[in-house]
Write an enzyme that holds these catalytic residues in place. Structure first.
Site, mmCIF file in Angstrom:
data_model
loop_
_atom_site.group_PDB
_atom_site.id
_atom_site.type_symbol
_atom_site.label_atom_id
_atom_site.label_comp_id
_atom_site.label_asym_id
_atom_site.label_seq_id
_atom_site.Cartn_x
_atom_site.Cartn_y
_atom_site.Cartn_z
ATOM 1 N NE ARG A 47 -62.052 -5.387 -70.964
ATOM 2 C CZ ARG A 47 -61.151 -5.322 -70.477
ATOM 3 N NH1 ARG A 47 -61.458 -6.540 -69.347
ATOM 4 N NH2 ARG A 47 -59.883 -6.756 -70.653
ATOM 5 C CD GLU A 82 -54.460 -14.437 -68.587
ATOM 6 O OE1 GLU A 82 -55.320 -13.425 -68.456
ATOM 7 O OE2 GLU A 82 -54.905 -15.462 -68.197
HETATM 8 O O1 LIG Z 1 -52.467 -6.992 -65.753
HETATM 9 P P1 LIG Z 1 -52.501 -7.237 -67.515
HETATM 10 O O2 LIG Z 1 -51.852 -9.393 -67.380
HETATM 11 O O3 LIG Z 1 -51.470 -6.712 -67.785
HETATM 12 O O4 LIG Z 1 -53.826 -7.516 -67.671
HETATM 13 C C1 LIG Z 1 -54.646 -6.840 -67.526
HETATM 14 C C2 LIG Z 1 -54.912 -5.634 -68.500
HETATM 15 O O5 LIG Z 1 -55.811 -7.107 -69.287
HETATM 16 C C3 LIG Z 1 -57.397 -6.419 -69.597
HETATM 17 O O6 LIG Z 1 -56.898 -5.127 -70.693
HETATM 18 P P2 LIG Z 1 -56.610 -4.750 -72.376
HETATM 19 O O7 LIG Z 1 -55.396 -4.611 -73.005
HETATM 20 O O8 LIG Z 1 -57.023 -6.498 -72.627
HETATM 21 O O9 LIG Z 1 -57.242 -3.956 -73.118
HETATM 22 P P3 LIG Z 1 -58.652 -3.156 -72.731
HETATM 23 O O10 LIG Z 1 -59.651 -3.253 -71.237
HETATM 24 O O11 LIG Z 1 -58.846 -1.887 -73.664
HETATM 25 O O12 LIG Z 1 -59.526 -4.534 -73.502
HETATM 26 C C4 LIG Z 1 -57.144 -5.659 -68.657
HETATM 27 O O13 LIG Z 1 -58.386 -4.379 -68.388
HETATM 28 C C5 LIG Z 1 -56.293 -4.635 -68.195
HETATM 29 O O14 LIG Z 1 -55.767 -3.457 -68.430
HETATM 30 N N1 LIG Z 2 -58.995 -13.123 -67.988
HETATM 31 C C1 LIG Z 2 -59.094 -11.915 -67.802
HETATM 32 N N2 LIG Z 2 -60.218 -11.387 -68.205
HETATM 33 C C2 LIG Z 2 -60.137 -10.006 -68.624
HETATM 34 N N3 LIG Z 2 -59.822 -9.416 -68.841
HETATM 35 C C3 LIG Z 2 -58.293 -9.676 -68.800
HETATM 36 N N4 LIG Z 2 -56.731 -8.857 -68.730
HETATM 37 C C4 LIG Z 2 -56.415 -9.674 -69.119
HETATM 38 N N5 LIG Z 2 -56.504 -11.484 -68.596
HETATM 39 C C5 LIG Z 2 -57.403 -10.908 -68.103
#
Ligand SMILES: O=P(O)(O)OC[C@H]1O[C@H](OP(=O)(O)OP(=O)(O)O)[C@H](O)[C@@H]1O
Ligand SMILES: Nc1ncnc2[nH]cnc12
Length: 171
Positions: free
Chosen positions: A59, A96
């Site tokens: 994202r 998370e």
């Molecule tokens: O600060 P953090 O706890 O590390 O979390 C943040 C990350 O989590 C989500 O990505 P995700 O791993 O869900 O992957 P995606 O964007 O491919 O859905 C978001 O887009 C960040 O990259």
């Molecule tokens: N709560 C949340 N919403 C969207 N993206 C995330 N990545 C990690 N935590 C998230």
């Protein structure tokens, strides 16, 4: 209230129970919201010189390329393991909702280049911190870590205390 907030959909218990997921798909659907969000992310950086913009999979890619075009900088994808075809370095981190790793091509950043790191959400900071380490291992200088949304209660700011962070929305 920040005008872009109304375009973000909040989903309870995704992808796991207890997580309040901030979904930017609803913002991406709307051209006015996209323009507003793009401008706010650009304004967070100001007139600082940027050589490379990193977008974090997946994202972080959407606005990462728009930011790179605006700053006349190269765009660098940081990806999950096994997705990049050339030689990579990688960093493990806690999420998370789980653990993961990020990878970057070894020739993505040259020593001394000024790097803007972009992602949609700063949650625990594990992902962004791992990306900062990748950039530093390649000799890049981190100008800012830039997010649409910062989830203050997960304290990502603390994990990134050695870096400048900026976000359009805080919860
Ligand atoms: O600060 P953090 O706890 O590390 O979390 C943040 C990350 O989590 C989500 O990505 P995700 O791993 O869900 O992957 P995606 O964007 O491919 O859905 C978001 O887009 C960040 O990259
Ligand atoms: N709560 C949340 N919403 C969207 N993206 C995330 N990545 C990690 N935590 C998230």
């Amino acid at each position: 209230m920040n005008e872009i907030e109304q375009y973000i959909r909040v989903i309870q218990d995704f992808p796991k129970e207890g997580v309040l997921f901030k979904d930017i798909a609803t913002l991406l659907q709307n051209p006015k919201a996209m323009q507003l969000c793009k401008k706010q992310l650009i304004d967070l950086v100001g007139d600082q010189k940027i050589d490379k913009v990193i977008g974090i999979e997946s994202r972080g890619f959407f606005f990462g390329t728009l930011l790179a075009a605006h700053f006349n900088a190269g765009f660098i994808p940081v990806r999950k393991p096994g997705k990049l075809p050339y030689k990579t370095i990688s960093e493990l981190y806690d999420l998370e909702y789980g653990t993961d790793a990020v990878e970057i091509h070894i020739d993505a950043i040259k020593k001394g280049e000024r790097v803007l790191i972009h992602d949609d959400v700063l949650a625990t900071g594990g992902t962004a911190n791992a990306v900062c380490k990748l950039v530093e291992r390649l000799g890049g200088e981190i100008v800012q870590c830039n997010f649409i949304i910062q989830l203050d209660f997960l304290n990502g700011k603390e994990k990134l205390k050695n870096y400048t962070i900026a976000s359009a929305l805080q919860y």
